[in-house]
Every structure is written in structure tokens, then in C-alpha cells.
Design a protein around this motif. Structure first.
Motif, mmCIF file in Angstrom:
data_model
loop_
_atom_site.group_PDB
_atom_site.id
_atom_site.type_symbol
_atom_site.label_atom_id
_atom_site.label_comp_id
_atom_site.label_asym_id
_atom_site.label_seq_id
_atom_site.Cartn_x
_atom_site.Cartn_y
_atom_site.Cartn_z
ATOM 1 N N TYR A 135 -22.860 38.153 -39.531
ATOM 2 C CA TYR A 135 -21.666 37.924 -40.349
ATOM 3 C C TYR A 135 -22.019 37.881 -41.831
ATOM 4 N N LEU B 87 -14.527 42.632 -44.597
ATOM 5 C CA LEU B 87 -13.731 41.564 -43.995
ATOM 6 C C LEU B 87 -12.253 41.734 -44.306
ATOM 7 N N ALA C 16 -16.496 34.379 -36.722
ATOM 8 C CA ALA C 16 -17.571 35.120 -37.379
ATOM 9 C C ALA C 16 -18.240 36.076 -36.397
ATOM 10 N N THR D 139 -18.199 40.300 -36.645
ATOM 11 C CA THR D 139 -19.418 41.106 -36.585
ATOM 12 C C THR D 139 -19.276 42.218 -35.555
ATOM 13 N N ASP E 296 -11.925 35.473 -39.129
ATOM 14 C CA ASP E 296 -13.380 35.374 -39.199
ATOM 15 C C ASP E 296 -13.861 33.977 -39.565
#
Length: 447
Positions: free
Chosen positions: A13, A21, A123, A127, A428
Motif C-alpha cells: 500500500y 488511490l 489498504a 493493493t 483504502d
């Protein structure tokens, strides 16, 4: 430069830049809105019945079908979810790959996450999404550059889904490498132009790309071999991976759709809307329409679509709809739109012009120019243009939000839609418990 398998195995992450993001958050919200309205379509209903009949709950654990809640296997949930999203041609895409990734990636990763005993954090999920998008986009670019046929998105999203799901299952680089090879080998090499010329429910191939990638990952973790994936490791593909980790294709290439129909029709839709607004016209003043565009777009045709699938893969009828109604939104997906006499009049009076110059420059872009011929003979011609939603003409966060609510609120209700928006636009940062809540909101049936 990492190899694709090391990239997928080692990405964290902390490695994700802010623009990555931002794209993932926007795509999460946008995709769930499309899934909500897609869940109401006959195509989605058939896919759910098929998944229940053919992909029942297995040792991999139960995975709920998107916006339905019925448990099946992860591959079954991925299939049903991908068909659900793809049933409304409004999901995110990548023009250089001439296709879509999120419609395969989200249902696949969410299905596997739902089946796993150990919940993922936001997170972790970010990813996985980054891996799936980036590998899919680059595999797609390599495939289009090295294969004679124009394949659907299912062909290359199977590779990205396989790599990300293998990582999701705890695999290292070597198993990820085999998963991608299996996904590529067994993924659907379906011909996109067949669906353009003969629109049906097969759509963009992601309904099989998603479960192919999921199945490939599970097989690879069990010892099934399949490397190499030529779109990832072949000599002809090397150029598309040379800057992996330094440059993000998902940031440069992801677009969002303001209209629920094929992207190739969008520049003409925007041009027609601008002409109608700039000249303060009503549809009765328009006698004929000329659309000058690139070759493949002229094959959309669709002067008198008889089904939602023919509407999605048409250009004359959506442009006529825009002229008559001032929008192409959810209400225009209703069956009665197909028999609207005002729309049919203009659609039948639309000429598509195959322009060699637009064909030449429509690489990574989609170009069109529209002329409205008025009842008094006046000709009004737009400037040549590309569609809104590309990175050079981006939709704002507000426009993405408005589109989400337009699609989701009538199906899910405003309260549930608001909670999905809140959680998906900061997904996230969520704890594992909060991610579980977001999965509940996206996977359970409306009501």
C-alpha cells in the motif's frame, strides 16, 4: 524494473501514489452504481441463475453474488458479478486497450474476499486492485499490439485478475507467474467486433474473463502450471512492461462514462448535446444528422435497435435519443425508449460517415464530428472532438457522485447508496470490519 510477477508479489500500500488511490476510489464508487442498476437487467438475472446452477458453494467458501446475496463459489460470484456490471455499458474503461477492466476486477476480488475467513483491510484491497488494474492494462496493450484479432476485455482482464487473486490467496511470485499464464491460456479470446456487428448478451467478455482469472489463481496455488503468459513475458510484449512500477497506466488511461452505451458513441453524443444547447434547439427543428467518425464506430450503426444489447452497441439511436430527450441516462434504458417515434425518426435520418482521418488518429482516443441539418436546410457542424471522461476532459468527483446516485438510488435506496459512497470513496483507509460492512452493502440484495 520489477518483473510483473515480482511487482504483483511485492507491491505494498505504501507504494501506491496518491493519483493511483484517487482512480481506485473513483472506480469503486462508479462501478458499484453500474452494478446496482445492472442487477435489475434480464442479463444479470440469467447470469445469477447460471451461477447458482453451475457454480454452487464449494470448498473455497461461499461468495455472495453482487447485489443479490445468494452464495455460490468464488468463480460463480465473479461470473455473475461481471455479467451484472457489463449488462449496463457505463463502467470505467481504458481507451488504449479498447475495453474495460473494473467490470471484471471488482466482482472477482470481492468474491474471493467474501469467501475468505480472514477479512482484508482497505489498504490490502487497494493493493490488490492496483495489481489487477495495472497488470490487466499492460497485458491488454501487449495483446492488442501482438494479436491480429481485436479481442474483448475478458481476454486480458483474465490475466490481471489471475495475478491479483493469486496474491490475494497468499501466493508468491512464481505461483503468480503461473496463475497469469493459466489465466491468459484459458481466458476468453472472444472477438469484440462480432458483438459490435451482432449485439447480444455476450458483451465485452468479462463474464468469462473474471471467473477464468479466479479459477486460474486457485489452480496455480494447488500446483497447476501455466507460465509464461506471453502478454506479460513474451519478447514482443517486453516494451509494455519496461516502466512497470515507475509509470502507472491505470492513472494515465482510466476513463469514466457519462452515458450508458459504447464509448465509441460518446464523442458524437457530446457533440450533439453541445450543438443543441449552443443553438437553443428542440428536436423538431432537426431534420437529419450526420456523424463523421472512425471506422469501427460506424459499425455500431443501430438505427432501429430492438434490444438493450443493440442499444448499447449502437451510435445513431443514442445520438438521436440525446437530441430528443436531452440525456441518455437510466430512463432511456427502459424498453419503451426503443419504440419512441421521435427518436426513431431522427435515428433513421442519421448518416454515419467513415472518416479515414478520424480512423487514423483514433488510437488511444475516439474522435467524431456531428452535423445537424435543420428543417430549413441550415447545417450546424461541431468541432471534431473526443469524449468527456478521458483524462484530458475528466469528469469531476461531483459528476461521478451524481452518476452513482442516478444509478443506485432507485435500486438500493438513498440511505444505502449514501453509505456505499461514504465507504467506497475512502475504502483504502477502512479497517477489516469496515471493509466487511462495505462488502455487505455491495453484495447483499436490495431491500
Amino acid at each position: 524494473m520489477p518483473t510483473f510477477d515480482r511487482f504483483a508479489a511485492d507491491l505494498t500500500y505504501a507504494d501506491l501514489p496518491a493519483p493511483v488511490l484517487q482512480v481506485l476510489r473513483r472506480s469503486f464508487l462508479d462501478t458499484m452504481g453500474v452494478a446496482a442498476v445492472g442487477s435489475t437487467t434480464p442479463l444479470a438475472s440469467i447470469a445469477r441463475k447460471g451461477a447458482t446452477a453451475l457454480f454452487g458453494v464449494s470448498d473455497a467458501g461461499p461468495a455472495r453474488m453482487m447485489m443479490d446475496g445468494t452464495p455460490v463459489s468464488p468463480a460463480g460470484a465473479a461470473m455473475a458479478g461481471a455479467f451484472t456490471i457489463d449488462s449496463i455499458d457505463a463502467h470505467d474503461g481504458t481507451s488504449p486497450c479498447k475495453g474495460h477492466a473494473g467490470s471484471a476486477i471488482f466482482p472477482a476480488l470481492m468474491a474471493v474476499a467474501d469467501a475468505q475467513v480472514q477479512p482484508a483491510t482497505g489498504a490490502d484491497f487497494a493493493t490488490l486492485l492496483a495489481i489487477a488494474y495495472e497488470v490487466s492494462y499492460r497485458a491488454g496493450l501487449a495483446q492488442h499490439a501482438t494479436c491480429a484479432d481485436y479481442h474483448t476485455s475478458g481476454a486480458w482482464t483474465a490475466v490481471g485478475v489471475a495475478a491479483a487473486v493469486a496474491r490475494q490467496l497468499g501466493a508468491g511470485a512464481e505461483i503468480i507467474r503461473h496463475a497469469a499464464g493459466i489465466g491468459e491460456y484459458h481466458g476468453p479470446r472472444s472477438q469484440m467486433m462480432r458483438c459490435i456487428d451482432h449485439p447480444t448478451m455476450v458483451r465485452d467478455g468479462v463474464g468469462w474473463g473474471a471467473p477464468s482469472g479466479v479459477t486460474a489463481a486457485y489452480l496455480a496455488t494447488m500446483g497447476f502450471t501455466g507460465a509464461p503468459a506471453l502478454t506479460c513475458e513474451g519478447d514482443d510484449a517486453a516494451a509494455f512492461w519496461s516502466d512497470l512500477g515507475d509509470r502507472w497506466q491505470l492513472v494515465e488511461d482510466t476513463h469514466y462514462k457519462p452515458y450508458p452505451c459504447c464509448r465509441w458513441a460518446h464523442p458524437a453524443l457530446d457533440a450533439a448535446a453541445e450543438l443543441m444547447s449552443a443553438h437553443n434547439l428542440i428536436h423538431n427543428q432537426v431534420a437529419e444528422v450526420e456523424i463523421r467518425t472512425f471506422h469501427n464506430a460506424t459499425r455500431l450503426a443501430g438505427h432501429e435497435p430492438a434490444t438493450p444489447d443493440e442499444f448499447a452497441y449502437s451510435i445513431a439511436f443514442p445520438v438521436a435519443t440525446q437530441i430528443v430527450r436531452g440525456q441518455v441516462g437510466v430512463p432511456e434504458l427502459a424498453p419503451e425508449t426503443l419504440t419512441d417515434p421521435d427518436i426513431l425518426r431522427l435515428s433513421r435520418a442519421t448518416t454515419l460517415i467513415d472518416d479515414p482521418h478520424f480512423t487514423k488518429i483514433s488510437v488511444g482516443k475516439r474522435w467524431a464530428q456531428v452535423t445537424l441539418v435543420l428543417q430549413d436546410g441550415t447545417r450546424l457542424t461541431s468541432e471534431p472532438r473526443t469524449p468527456r471522461g478521458d483524462t484530458d476532459l475528466p469528469l469531476s468527483d461531483r459528476e461521478i457522485s451524481d452518476k452513482f446516485h442516478l444509478f443506485a438510488d432507485p435500486v438500493l435506496g438513498r440511505t444505502r447508496a449514501d453509505e456505499i459512497e461514504d465507504l467506497s470513496t475512502r475504502f483504502d483507509s477502512l479497517s477489516a470490519q469496515e471493509v466487511s460492512r462495505l462488502l455487505d452493502l455491495c453484495l447483499n440484495a436490495p431491500g
